[in-house]
Design an enzyme around this catalytic site. Structure first.
Site: not given
Length: 266
Positions: A17, A19, A21-22, A68, A143, A156, A160
């Protein structure tokens, strides 16, 4: 900030991940600390551009893998990385929201594949290598929703919650073997994923944090705390969720989130 991860874990970190955000901010700050990077994401142009920019800016080596993580071939491509990975950052994630029965089932399967299955498989693969070396680190990105019932984010939040429990359990297993494990559990963060939810966050009592601040707090506490919750208000929310009766908590959260989501998603 000097984290000295190069000395602690070795010269290479792998960030999924990477590219936006966090994940992007964690990669940036690791490079500033002198770590070489393997960046993983789906979009090749963004990966290539980000990889080159980080290498030029921080004078570190960078590689990238287009993958992916909702697909087994994507996960397997990451496992084939040639570099000796000392720090694994599992930041890739998908988010769906709205009434559970209305959400496309294939989208929910993809969410589980990315948030749960790829997380487990990559942690399994790289923890084997780290245990054999007697050192390493794994940073999971979960999260705050995973620490409480979260109506309209059910799958979701469930994914998490898995990451949080899985990471805590691995901490107990791997710490005696020389491998640090921490779980970052951020609240609302100003990321592209949060922007695309369709939620009117102004109606939700969460203060959005900047991704660079969340990344800095995560890396500062990596290997020192098991669960890292950035922000005092988020820490209070997580603590209060453990004390509030679940029936009451879920009723309260449902009312808050239903007011923030468009009618079409309820």
């Amino acid at each position: 900030m000097n984290f000295d991860f190069n000395k602690k874990y070795g010269g290479w970190a792998l960030v999924t991940g990477a590219t936006s955000g966090i994940g992007e901010q964690i990669a940036e700050q690791l490079a500033a600390d002198g770590m070489n990077l393997v960046l993983v994401a789906r979009r090749e142009e963004e990966l290539k551009r980000n990889s080159q920019r980080i290498s030029d800016k921080h004078n570190v080596k960078t590689e990238y893998i287009v993958a992916d993580l909702s697909r087994s071939d994507g996960v397997n491509a990451v496992k084939k990385v040639n570099q000796n990975i000392g720090l694994l950052v599992l930041s890739a994630g998908l988010e769906n929201n709205g009434a559970f029965e209305k959400i496309n089932l294939e989208s929910e399967r993809q969410l589980v594949n990315v948030n749960v299955l790829s997380t487990m498989e990559l942690a399994h693969h790289f923890s084997n290598l780290m245990v054999n070396k007697g050192k390493g680190g794994i940073l999971f990105v979960a999260s705050l929703f995973g620490q409480m019932g979260s109506p309209y984010f059910s799958n979701y939040a469930g994914s998490k919650a898995y990451v949080i429990n899985f990471g805590q359990s691995l901490y107990g297993e791997l710490k005696p073997k020389g491998v640090d494990v921490s779980i970052l559990s951020p609240g609302l963060t100003k990321t592209p994923m949060a922007d695309k939810t369709g939620v009117n966050w102004n109606k939700v009592p969460f203060a959005a944090k900047e991704p660079q601040d969340v990344a800095r707090i995560a890396l500062k506490n990596m290997g020192k705390k098991v669960v890292i919750v950035p922000g005092l208000r988020n820490q209070i929310s997580a603590f209060s969720a453990n004390l509030t009766p679940r029936k009451l908590l879920n009723t309260m959260v449902e009312k808050i989130m239903s007011s923030a989501l468009p009618e079409s998603k309820l």
